[in-house]
Write a protein that holds these residues in place. Structure first.
Motif, short mmCIF file in Angstrom:
data_model
loop_
_atom_site.label_atom_id
_atom_site.label_comp_id
_atom_site.label_asym_id
_atom_site.label_seq_id
_atom_site.Cartn_x
_atom_site.Cartn_y
_atom_site.Cartn_z
N ARG A 229 0.84 -1.20 0.00
CA ARG A 229 0.00 0.00 0.00
C ARG A 229 0.87 1.25 0.00
NH1 ARG A 229 -3.54 -1.42 3.01
NH2 ARG A 229 -5.09 -1.58 1.37
N ARG B 392 -5.12 -6.31 -4.18
CA ARG B 392 -5.40 -6.18 -2.75
C ARG B 392 -5.44 -7.55 -2.06
NH1 ARG B 392 -4.30 -1.85 -3.80
NH2 ARG B 392 -2.62 -2.60 -2.52
N ASP B 395 -4.24 -7.67 1.60
CA ASP B 395 -5.19 -7.06 2.54
C ASP B 395 -6.29 -8.04 2.90
OD1 ASP B 395 -4.34 -4.22 2.83
OD2 ASP B 395 -4.54 -4.26 0.65
#
Lengths: 235, 458
Positions: A229, B392, B395
């Protein structure tokens, strides 16, 4: 076994934007590290546990704008105890619009002002229609902290105790790079995410404020998720 | 001047609808967009049909509007709807423009229009619908919808007192729309054998009383906050329902629809999709309010239940593959889809393509909704591998570990081609594959299926 007590304030309202994940992540991490974790959920009409008992970490999450005003009225009754907790170094993490509770007032879209706890001089102004969405990175004591924002307001005015210096995205409003409040062990930020599971390093830092002997326990993918991220957002 | 402007817009609209239909052979909102550029108040300039129904709400809008259109057509009336286009103003304008005279008079007897909750301001202020059916209000995509209270205000602020609201009596959020303003009719679903005393889902969007903020009691929950809320402190409860579903038979996929004149009807719903009981009951309520005969309703719903379900099943070699659409960013819809895993006995691999596969284009996805999703069905021993795909994936894997899943089962791929290859390489007969995918990941599902097909042929 060491005990770690977390109090979640008003979960009937402060449950937006996946923020339940903060307590869930702490529970997972602390259990792995060998702690006995107690999570205490307090409703609006009950006296918060931290008033009379030991609470290691107090969590206040984001809620709907109309519920925020109800909560502030209730919290005014405990203003002195909250002030004591801040001054005595009790750990508090407030996320999303809970940041505004500690400021001067909230001005709604109609221009009406609602008094807050007035620990700090900043004030919030609500927008009339569109929400502010963001995914950003800020810095705190050399740590890159990342989070999401979903807001119907921004804050303005003096902020003598800022938490983050933003590297991307808005601060407490679009004109500033400073964001949130950090005084002693109070951390308040507009970011959600859940901010703890998004920032494993900061979570370890927070736990260490409670227990200096804590040795970090790592979830399998937390570092990779975090690094990916940060890399994408700072690109 | 306004009239001329509308006429020009309408001519341009009609020509572009005709041309786009010829070229693309599918619906588009472009004509409506152009028309609104030329004549911004176009939506208020149509002469609407005798009856106009708008359908809104977080979940079930499309299914309910389609069913409603189908029943009304079966009753012999003509219907214009926006099922081919969007549920925002340009989609509505396109639909109406394709079905009106040059004077702007809509030809059909009835308009059934699906309306995005956030578009209320641009629609209900332009014409007054006779009925608005709101299926429910939940938390939804965070970026677009914020929270349920935000969406409630977006609808409530623009309601006209002449509109009759048809509301879900099991929903203490949307059920408060138009209070003290509009005529309101309620529909609800009686307690079933699967109702619970406590909320078993991660998310409950209505925990405290909307009137006095004390903790609500629920007589029972159907799912999430859908149930029978009541406040022991101030006495708040939902109004009596005029139309209701009873005797839900999960085994056979049927329930009984009960009307206000003592009429009752056994109706099928797509087995495994309890949401549909609400959608059908809501649609039937509108039909009864419009005076449609009970027998016509009965026949229409039987027709529809024979159509395809919400998921696709294929078989490649000895491997059965189920793929299910899971609305990205919508924790309620995603949780409901995952419950399907509880209903199957076989060993299986699960492929999760639920985070935005187009994250790089749409912008970094706000993944916080994953923490509001119920992943408990993935803890089953029957599940052998859990593939997690997309930018992602770490995550999601982290969230799943926090939620108590065994990380040994996880296989992560940022790259979808590699994921498709691996799923196919590891596939063995007698083990099913269940794929959950968000709208933009349709092509990834095709890749997995192709890889499995090729393997099956060799």
């Amino acid at each position: 076994m060491k005990k770690f007590v977390i109090e979640v304030l008003y979960p009937e309202y402060n449950n937006l934007y996946g923020d339940r994940g903060n307590a869930e992540y702490l529970q997972k991490k602390l259990t792995l590290a060998g702690y006995e974790v107690e999570i205490c959920e307090t409703s609006l009409f009950d006296e918060p546990k931290f008033i009379s008992e030991n609470v290691d970490l107090l969590l206040i999450g984001p809620c709907q704008e109309k519920h925020q005003l109800v909560e502030i009225e209730t919290l005014k009754k405990y203003r002195e105890q909250i002030e004591n907790r801040i001054e005595n170094g009790g750990v508090i993490l407030a996320t999303g619009n809970a940041f505004e509770i500690f400021g001067d007032y909230i001005e709604d879209a109609k221009g009406e002002k609602h008094e807050c706890l007035k620990f700090f001089p900043y004030y919030a102004k609500q927008f009339s229609r569109l929400r502010y969405n963001d995914c950003s990175v800020g810095e705190f004591e050399g740590m890159q902290i990342t989070g999401f924002k979903n807001l119907l307001s921004h804050s303005y005015g003096d902020n003598p105790y800022p938490f983050l210096t933003m590297k991307t995205g808005a601060g407490m409003n679009k004109e500033t790079k400073t964001e949130g409040v950090h005084k002693n062990n109070l951390f308040a930020t507009y970011h959600t995410g859940p901010i703890l599971s998004l920032n494993p390093q900061f979570t370890d830092y927070l736990i260490k404020l409670v227990d200096n002997e804590y040795v970090g326990a790592e979830l399998k993918y937390e570092t990779k998720a975090y690094e990916n991220r940060i890399k994408e957002l700072l690109k | 001047m306004g009239k001329l402007r509308f006429l020009i817009a309408l001519i341009v609209g009609k020509v572009s609808i005709f041309l786009l239909d010829k070229i693309f052979k599918r619906g588009t909102n472009l004509p409506g967009e152009i028309m609104l550029k030329i004549c911004p108040d176009a939506l208020s300039r149509f002469t609407m049909p005798k009856t106009t129904v708008c359908v809104t709400g977080t979940n079930g809008k499309t299914g309910t509007s389609n069913l409603l259109t189908h029943i009304i057509r079966n009753s012999g009336k003509t219907v214009v709807n926006n099922s081919k286009g969007s549920n925002m103003a340009p989609g509505l304008v396109t639909a109406l423009a394709s079905d009106c005279t040059l004077g702007g008079k809509v030809n059909s007897d009835v308009a059934v229009l699906e309306v995005d909750e956030r578009s209320s301001q641009f629609i209900y202020t332009k014409f007054v619908p006779d009925y608005i059916l709101c299926t429910n209000l939940f938390r939804d995509s965070i970026m677009r919808n914020g929270h349920s209270g935000f969406i409630f205000d977006k609808i409530n602020d623009y309601l006209d007192e002449k509109t009759t609201l048809v509301l879900n009596g099991n929903d203490g959020i949307s059920g408060l729309l138009g209070e003290n303003k509009c005529n309101r009719v309620f529909f609800s679903v009686d307690k079933t054998e699967r109702s619970t005393d406590v909320c078993e889902d991660t998310v409950c969007d209505l925990i405290a009383c909307p009137k006095c903020n004390h903790k609500l009691d629920y007589e029972f929950y159907h799912y999430n906050h859908i149930g029978v809320p009541k406040c022991n402190y101030c006495g708040f409860s939902m109004p009596q329902s005029t139309y209701f579903a009873s005797d839900v038979d999960f085994e056979n996929g049927t329930f009984v629809f009960n009307g206000d004149k003592g009429e009752s009807l056994v109706l099928p719903y797509q087995k495994g999709n309890f949401f549909n009981v609400f959608n059908i009951t809501g649609a039937c309520a509108i039909c009864r309010l419009m005076g449609i005969d009970i027998d016509i309703i009965a026949n229409s719903i039987e027709d529809l239940s024979s159509k395809t379900g919400r998921f696709q099943e294929n078989k490649f070699g000895g491997v059965e593959v189920v793929s299910m659409l899971s609305k990205n960013q919508n924790p309620i819809s995603c949780s409901q889809s995952l419950k399907f895993l509880d209903s199957t006995e076989n060993d299986k691999d699960v492929v999760l393509l639920i985070t935005d596969s187009n994250d790089k284009v749409h912008g970094h996805e706000d993944i916080s909704w994953l923490y509001d999703t119920d992943f408990a069905p993935l803890t089953s021993d029957k599940i052998k591998n859990i593939y997690i795909g997309g930018s992602r994936c770490y995550d999601l894997a982290q969230c799943l570990e926090i939620k108590g899943l065994d990380t040994e089962k996880f296989i992560l791929f940022e790259n979808y081609d590699e994921l498709a290859k691996e799923v196919s390489n590891n596939a063995i007969s007698d083990r099913n594959i269940v794929i959950y995918f968000e709208l933009y990941a349709t092509s990834v599902v095709a890749k997995i299926k192709n890889a499995l097909k090729e393997k099956g042929e060799n």
